[in-house]
Design a protein around this motif. Structure first.
Motif, PDB file in Angstrom:
ATOM      1  N   MET A   1       0.739  -1.066  -0.193  1.00  0.00           N
ATOM      2  CA  MET A   1       0.024   0.044  -0.087  1.00  0.00           C
ATOM      3  C   MET A   1       0.874   1.235  -0.085  1.00  0.00           C
ATOM      4  SD  MET A   1      -3.357   0.818   0.681  1.00  0.00           S
ATOM      5  CE  MET A   1      -4.278   2.444   0.922  1.00  0.00           C
ATOM      6  N   LEU A   2       0.888   2.122  -0.970  1.00  0.00           N
ATOM      7  CA  LEU A   2       1.538   3.345  -1.281  1.00  0.00           C
ATOM      8  C   LEU A   2       0.752   4.344  -1.085  1.00  0.00           C
ATOM      9  CD1 LEU A   2       4.203   4.790  -2.088  1.00  0.00           C
ATOM     10  CD2 LEU A   2       3.379   4.746  -4.450  1.00  0.00           C
TER      11      LEU A   2
ATOM     12  N   LEU B   1      -2.102   3.912  -3.599  1.00  0.00           N
ATOM     13  CA  LEU B   1      -2.248   2.670  -4.470  1.00  0.00           C
ATOM     14  C   LEU B   1      -2.125   1.292  -3.808  1.00  0.00           C
ATOM     15  CD1 LEU B   1      -1.545   2.316  -7.613  1.00  0.00           C
ATOM     16  CD2 LEU B   1       0.807   1.936  -7.133  1.00  0.00           C
ATOM     17  N   GLU B   2      -3.197   0.318  -4.169  1.00  0.00           N
ATOM     18  CA  GLU B   2      -3.267  -0.739  -3.310  1.00  0.00           C
ATOM     19  C   GLU B   2      -2.210  -1.820  -3.805  1.00  0.00           C
ATOM     20  OE1 GLU B   2      -5.802  -1.829  -1.201  1.00  0.00           O
ATOM     21  OE2 GLU B   2      -6.482   0.485  -1.420  1.00  0.00           O
ATOM     22  N   ALA B   3      -1.800  -2.753  -3.068  1.00  0.00           N
ATOM     23  CA  ALA B   3      -1.071  -3.570  -3.329  1.00  0.00           C
ATOM     24  C   ALA B   3      -1.458  -4.478  -4.521  1.00  0.00           C
ATOM     25  CB  ALA B   3      -0.940  -4.836  -2.029  1.00  0.00           C
ATOM     26  N   GLY B   4      -0.411  -4.924  -5.464  1.00  0.00           N
ATOM     27  CA  GLY B   4      -0.813  -5.825  -6.803  1.00  0.00           C
ATOM     28  C   GLY B   4      -1.452  -4.880  -7.623  1.00  0.00           C
ATOM     29  N   THR B   5      -1.410  -3.803  -7.654  1.00  0.00           N
ATOM     30  CA  THR B   5      -1.944  -2.721  -8.774  1.00  0.00           C
ATOM     31  C   THR B   5      -0.699  -1.800  -9.297  1.00  0.00           C
ATOM     32  OG1 THR B   5      -2.555  -1.058  -7.285  1.00  0.00           O
ATOM     33  CG2 THR B   5      -4.201  -2.332  -7.803  1.00  0.00           C
ATOM     34  N   ASP B   6      -0.904  -1.368 -10.536  1.00  0.00           N
ATOM     35  CA  ASP B   6       0.259  -0.573 -11.219  1.00  0.00           C
ATOM     36  C   ASP B   6      -0.340   0.665 -11.536  1.00  0.00           C
ATOM     37  OD1 ASP B   6      -1.294  -1.213 -13.497  1.00  0.00           O
ATOM     38  OD2 ASP B   6       0.102  -2.737 -13.899  1.00  0.00           O
ATOM     39  N   LEU B   7       0.528   1.728 -11.862  1.00  0.00           N
ATOM     40  CA  LEU B   7       0.268   2.867 -11.991  1.00  0.00           C
ATOM     41  C   LEU B   7       1.333   3.591 -12.946  1.00  0.00           C
ATOM     42  CD1 LEU B   7      -1.547   5.486 -11.257  1.00  0.00           C
ATOM     43  CD2 LEU B   7       0.486   6.140  -9.556  1.00  0.00           C
TER      44      LEU B   7
ATOM     45  N   LYS C   1       5.739  -5.780 -15.641  1.00  0.00           N
ATOM     46  CA  LYS C   1       4.403  -6.110 -15.067  1.00  0.00           C
ATOM     47  C   LYS C   1       4.484  -7.496 -14.472  1.00  0.00           C
ATOM     48  CE  LYS C   1       0.624  -4.903 -16.958  1.00  0.00           C
ATOM     49  NZ  LYS C   1      -0.372  -4.519 -17.965  1.00  0.00           N
ATOM     50  N   GLN C   2       5.122  -8.355 -15.202  1.00  0.00           N
ATOM     51  CA  GLN C   2       5.133  -9.826 -14.872  1.00  0.00           C
ATOM     52  C   GLN C   2       6.037  -9.858 -13.575  1.00  0.00           C
ATOM     53  OE1 GLN C   2       7.187 -11.864 -18.082  1.00  0.00           O
ATOM     54  NE2 GLN C   2       7.905 -13.119 -16.640  1.00  0.00           N
ATOM     55  N   GLN C   3       7.160  -9.053 -13.653  1.00  0.00           N
ATOM     56  CA  GLN C   3       7.952  -9.268 -12.353  1.00  0.00           C
ATOM     57  C   GLN C   3       7.192  -8.803 -11.099  1.00  0.00           C
ATOM     58  OE1 GLN C   3      10.937 -10.889 -11.658  1.00  0.00           O
ATOM     59  NE2 GLN C   3      10.971 -11.383 -14.002  1.00  0.00           N
ATOM     60  N   ALA C   4       6.472  -7.720 -11.401  1.00  0.00           N
ATOM     61  CA  ALA C   4       5.684  -7.163 -10.264  1.00  0.00           C
ATOM     62  C   ALA C   4       4.551  -8.109  -9.852  1.00  0.00           C
ATOM     63  CB  ALA C   4       4.901  -5.629 -10.798  1.00  0.00           C
ATOM     64  N   ALA C   5       3.962  -8.809 -10.892  1.00  0.00           N
ATOM     65  CA  ALA C   5       3.027  -9.708 -10.566  1.00  0.00           C
ATOM     66  C   ALA C   5       3.426 -10.898  -9.661  1.00  0.00           C
ATOM     67  CB  ALA C   5       2.210 -10.411 -11.835  1.00  0.00           C
ATOM     68  N   THR C   6       4.592 -11.579 -10.232  1.00  0.00           N
ATOM     69  CA  THR C   6       4.994 -12.606  -9.240  1.00  0.00           C
ATOM     70  C   THR C   6       5.544 -12.219  -7.998  1.00  0.00           C
ATOM     71  OG1 THR C   6       7.080 -12.253 -10.814  1.00  0.00           O
ATOM     72  CG2 THR C   6       6.105 -14.400 -10.837  1.00  0.00           C
ATOM     73  N   THR C   7       5.876 -10.995  -7.420  1.00  0.00           N
ATOM     74  CA  THR C   7       6.236 -10.910  -6.065  1.00  0.00           C
ATOM     75  C   THR C   7       5.267 -10.108  -5.572  1.00  0.00           C
ATOM     76  OG1 THR C   7       7.350  -8.816  -6.796  1.00  0.00           O
ATOM     77  CG2 THR C   7       8.816 -10.640  -6.899  1.00  0.00           C
TER      78      THR C   7
ATOM     79  N   ALA D   1       4.010  -7.078  -6.163  1.00  0.00           N
ATOM     80  CA  ALA D   1       4.514  -5.716  -5.670  1.00  0.00           C
ATOM     81  C   ALA D   1       3.736  -4.751  -6.571  1.00  0.00           C
ATOM     82  CB  ALA D   1       6.035  -5.626  -6.111  1.00  0.00           C
ATOM     83  N   GLN D   2       3.603  -3.555  -6.035  1.00  0.00           N
ATOM     84  CA  GLN D   2       2.879  -2.359  -6.674  1.00  0.00           C
ATOM     85  C   GLN D   2       4.030  -1.812  -7.627  1.00  0.00           C
ATOM     86  OE1 GLN D   2       1.107   0.363  -3.424  1.00  0.00           O
ATOM     87  NE2 GLN D   2       2.643  -1.272  -2.438  1.00  0.00           N
ATOM     88  N   LEU D   3       3.559  -1.596  -8.894  1.00  0.00           N
ATOM     89  CA  LEU D   3       4.561  -0.996 -10.007  1.00  0.00           C
ATOM     90  C   LEU D   3       3.971   0.503 -10.333  1.00  0.00           C
ATOM     91  CD1 LEU D   3       6.676  -1.282 -11.956  1.00  0.00           C
ATOM     92  CD2 LEU D   3       4.994  -2.249 -13.432  1.00  0.00           C
ATOM     93  N   VAL D   4       5.070   1.252 -10.122  1.00  0.00           N
ATOM     94  CA  VAL D   4       4.878   2.613 -10.529  1.00  0.00           C
ATOM     95  C   VAL D   4       5.934   3.017 -11.747  1.00  0.00           C
ATOM     96  CG1 VAL D   4       4.902   5.251 -10.002  1.00  0.00           C
ATOM     97  CG2 VAL D   4       3.947   3.326  -8.330  1.00  0.00           C
TER      98      VAL D   4
END
Lengths: 208, 421
Positions: free
Chosen positions: A1-2, A24-30, A179-185, A187-190
C-alpha cells in the motif's frame, strides 16, 4: 500500500513542484505520464525516499518514510523498494552475478544464489551471469537492471523512464517484463515516463 | 559479496593506477626496510665483534683502520709493533688481558691470524670438531670457512702473502687443519687461526730467501698490498725484535679508559684505538649517507600516498553514480565511507607487504655480495620493531589518502547524481 499526501518539493525558492495525492493498493500498477521538466523524477525520488519533501509525506506499508533515520531509510529502501532507471547502471568491477549478490548484501538479506538464479532465468539472461553487465547489449542491460530491482522481492517497484531510449519491440518487452515481475512478487508498480506508447499497457494512469 | 570484496574488485578493476600506487609504495617501504635491516645487521655484527675488546694497540696510523683491520679484519693492517712493547703494556696493572694478533696472510681470501687461545675464548667460539692448534702450522678454522671451502680435519693448504688470491704463495710451509670452530656469529667464523709462531716462521724463511736472492726482494714484498705488514723475527735475537700486528686489550676497570689510551699514544711507538669510539665515528660518517637515502625513501612514500589519493579520487569521480546506485540498493553512508577507506588501506597494506618482500630480496643480494667481498654475511630477516612502525606509517598514509574521497562519498547527493546522468 503506497500513499502520498500533499507532496511539494522545491529545488530553490522560485519554483515549487506540487504533486497530486496517490493511493495505490497492493498488486496494482500506476503509470505517471508527464512532459520533461515537470518534476517526474523528483516525484519518483520522493517516493523512494531519496529526497525529503518540502511538505506532505510518503507512506509505504504503513511506514512513513520521513520518520526513519537516514541509515534505517537506506535499509528500508534496499529491502522494500526496487528502482529501475532510464539508463541501466551497474557496479562496473563486478560480474552480473556479483552485482546481484551485492544487491542482496546491501539490503541486509541472505545471499541467496537460488533466488538470483530464479530471477535471471525469468528474465532469460542466465547465460550472461559471469559477464560484466555494462558490456551486455542494450536489451540485456535493461533486463539485468530489472533483475537487480526485483531481486529482493520489493513491495514497490519504481521505474524512471525505463523505455524512452528503446525501440517499439524492446519497449513492449520491458513493459511486460516489469508487469510480470511485479505480479510474481505481488509488488505495486509505478512507472514514470513521457513515453505514451506505454499508456495502452497500464490500467491506471495519471497525468502530471 | 561484501564491502571488502567489492573494494578489492574495484582496485583490481583499475590495474594501471593500482600498479603505480603499489610500485611507489613498494619502493618507499622497501628502501626504508632495507636500510633498517642493513643498519641493524651491520650494527649487530659490529657490536658482536667488539664485545670484550676495550682497546686495540697497533702501529701508528689511522685509528679507524687499526680497528677495522684488527677487530673486523676488513682493512689492511697499519704496520707492526714490537712484541716486547706490547707485552710491557699487557703487564700494566690496569690491563686484564691482551690478545696478540699477527696477520697479513690469507688462504683463498680468508685471513690467517696468528694468536693464542684467548682469541676463540673471547668470542665464545666452541671447538665443534677436532681441537685448537698446539704446534706451529697447525690451524683451527672458523665455521664459515669450513662450510664454504669444504676443509676438513687433516687437510693441508698453503698460505698466500697478502689478501689477494693471485699473490705470492708461501709454498714452503703448508698449514694443517686440526680443528673446526662452531658458529660464534662473529668475525672469528671467517678466520683461520694458528699460533703466532707460524706467522713468524713463514716470514722468517721469507727473509732468508730474500737475503739469498736479493733481486727478488721487490717481487716478494712490494707487489703485495703496500700496507701489508711483515711479521718478522730476526735470527738470534728472539723476543727483543719479534713483532706482532696488533693486540686486543681488555681493561681491568673503567678507569683505564681514561689513562691507558693517552699513555700508549704519548709514551710508546704504538697507537691505541678504542673500538666503541671509532665505530661510533664510522656510523656518524655513514649516517650522512643513510640519512640521505632515508629522506629519498620518505619522499617516495609521500609521493606514493599522493598517488593513492589521486587514484581513489579519480575512481570516485567515475564511481559517483555507482555509489548513488549502491545507496538506492540499501547501502548506508558509512558503508560507502568504509568502502573508500578500505581501498586505501588495502593498497597501503599490500604495498607494505611487497615492500618488505622487496627489502628481503635486497638483503639477500647484499648479504651475498658482502659474503663474497668481505666474508661477512647477514642472517635472519625477521620483522623488527621499526618495521611494525613502518606498517603503521603505511596504513596512516593509506588512510590519509582516502580520507577526502571518503568524505565525498559520505556527502554524495543520491537524487542529484542519479538525475544528472
Amino acid at each position: 500500500m503506497l500513499i502520498t499526501r500533499s507532496l511539494t518539493f522545491s529545488y530553490d525558492h522560485r519554483a515549487t513542484f506540487q504533486f497530486p495525492d496517490i493511493s495505490l493498493e497492493a498488486g496494482t500498477d500506476l503509470l505517471i505520464l508527464g512532459k520533461s521538466g515537470i518534476g517526474k523524477t523528483t516525484l519518483l525520488h520522493l517516493m523512494a525516499g531519496l529526497l525529503s519533501p518540502g511538505t506532505g509525506h510518503v507512506e509505504l506499508m504503513g511506514t512513513e518514510l520521513q520518520t526513519l533515520s537516514p541509515a534505517k531509510l537506506d535499509r528500508f529502501r534496499g529491502r522494500h523498494i526496487g528502482l529501475v532507471f532510464q539508463r541501466p547502471h551497474f557496479i562496473r568491477s563486478l560480474s552480473l552475478q556479483e552485482n546481484l549478490a551485492l544487491v542482496q548484501y546491501l539490503a541486509g538479506k541472505r545471499q541467496d544464489k537460488a533466488r538470483s538464479q530464479q530471477v535471471l532465468e525469468s528474465l532469460d539472461i542466465t547465460h550472461k551471469r559471469y559477464d560484466r553487465p555494462h558490456l551486455l547489449s542494450q536489451g540485456e542491460q535493461q533486463r539485468a537492471t530489472i533483475a537487480m530491482a526485483v531481486l529482493n522481492n520489493p513491495q514497490l517497484i519504481l521505474a524512471d523512464e525505463p523505455t524512452s531510449s528503446l525501440d517499439d519491440t524492446n519497449c513492449l518487452n520491458v513493459a511486460s517484463l516489469l508487469k510480470q515481475q511485479a505480479a510474481t512478487t505481488g509488488a505495486q508498480l509505478v512507472v514514470i515516463t513521457h513515453d505514451h506508447r506505454l499508456k495502452a499497457h497500464f490500467q491506471n494512469s495519471i497525468l502530471l | 559479496m561484501n564491502i571488502v570484496k567489492l573494494g578489492y574488485k574495484n582496485i583490481a578493476d583499475r590495474p594501471l593506477s593500482t600498479l603505480l600506487s603499489l610500485l611507489l609504495l613498494t619502493l618507499g617501504v622497501g628502501m626504508i626496510a632495507l636500510l633498517l635491516q642493513v643498519n641493524r645487521h651491520i650494527q649487530q655484527q659490529m657490536e658482536n665483534n667488539i664485545r670484550g675488546v676495550d682497546m686495540v694497540v697497533g702501529a701508528k696510523g689511522s685509528p679507524l683502520q687499526l680497528i677495522l683491520s684488527a677487530v673486523y679484519h676488513i682493512d689492511a693492517p697499519t704496520g707492526n709493533i714490537s712484541l716486547h712493547e706490547a707485552e710491557q703494556l699487557r703487564k700494566n696493572r690496569l690491563v686484564a688481558a691482551g690478545i696478540p694478533l699477527s696477520y697479513g696472510d690469507s688462504y683463498k681470501g680468508y685471513r690467517i691470524v696468528g694468536t693464542d687461545h684467548q682469541y676463540p675464548e673471547l668470542y665464545k667460539a666452541p671447538v665443534s670438531n677436532g681441537r685448537l692448534w698446539q704446534e706451529p702450522f697447525e690451524v683451527t678454522i672458523g665455521a664459515t670457512i669450513a662450510q664454504n671451502l669444504g676443509l676438513q680435519i687433516g687437510d693441508t693448504f698453503m698460505g698466500t702473502h697478502g689478501m689477494g688470491e693471485g699473490s705470492e704463495i708461501h709454498d714452503e710451509h703448508p698449514y694443517q687443519v686440526v680443528g673446526i670452530l662452531g658458529y660464534a656469529n662473529a668475525v672469528i667464523d671467517q678466520l683461520i687461526l694458528t699460533a703466532t709462531e707460524s706467522v713468524w716462521e713463514v716470514h722468517h724463511h721469507e727473509e732468508e730467501k730474500s737475503e739469498n736472492h736479493p733481486g727478488e726482494e721487490n717481487h716478494a714484498h712490494e707487489e703485495a698490498d703496500e700496507k701489508h705488514s711483515e711479521t718478522t723475527a730476526h735470527d738470534g735475537t728472539p723476543g727483543e725484535e719479534r713483532e706482532i700486528t696488533a693486540m686486543l686489550i681488555r681493561f681491568r676497570s673503567p678507569m683505564a679508559m681514561i689513562q691507558l689510551p693517552r699513555m700508549v699514544n704519548e709514551n710508546t711507538n704504538m697507537q691505541a684505538a678504542v673500538p666503541a669510539y671509532e665505530i661510533n665515528r664510522l656510523f656518524n660518517l655513514l649516517g650522512v649517507g643513510v640519512d640521505t637515502l632515508s629522506t629519498i625513501a620518505l619522499v617516495i612514500m609521500a609521493v606514493s600516498g599522493l598517488s593513492v589519493f589521486i587514484s581513489l579520487y579519480n575512481a570516485l569521480k567515475d564511481q559517483q553514480y555507482e555509489m548513488a546506485l549502491m545507496r538506492t540498493y540499501g547501502a548506508t553512508r558509512w558503508q560507502l565511507v568504509w568502502l573508500v577507506l578500505q581501498e586505501g588501506l588495502l593498497l597501503a597494506g599490500l604495498g607494505f607487504l611487497l615492500g618488505i618482500l622487496f627489502s628481503r630480496v635486497g638483503l639477500l643480494l647484499i648479504s651475498g655480495l658482502m659474503e663474497a667481498r668481505y666474508h661477512y654475511s647477514f642472517s635472519g630477516g625477521e620483522i623488527i620493531r621499526e618495521e611494525w612502525q613502518l606498517l603503521v606509517a603505511s596504513l596512516v598514509i593509506g588512510l590519509l589518502a582516502s580520507l577526502l574521497p571518503a568524505v565525498r562519498a559520505f556527502k554524495i547527493n543520491i537524487s542529484k547524481t542519479l538525475a544528472y546522468d
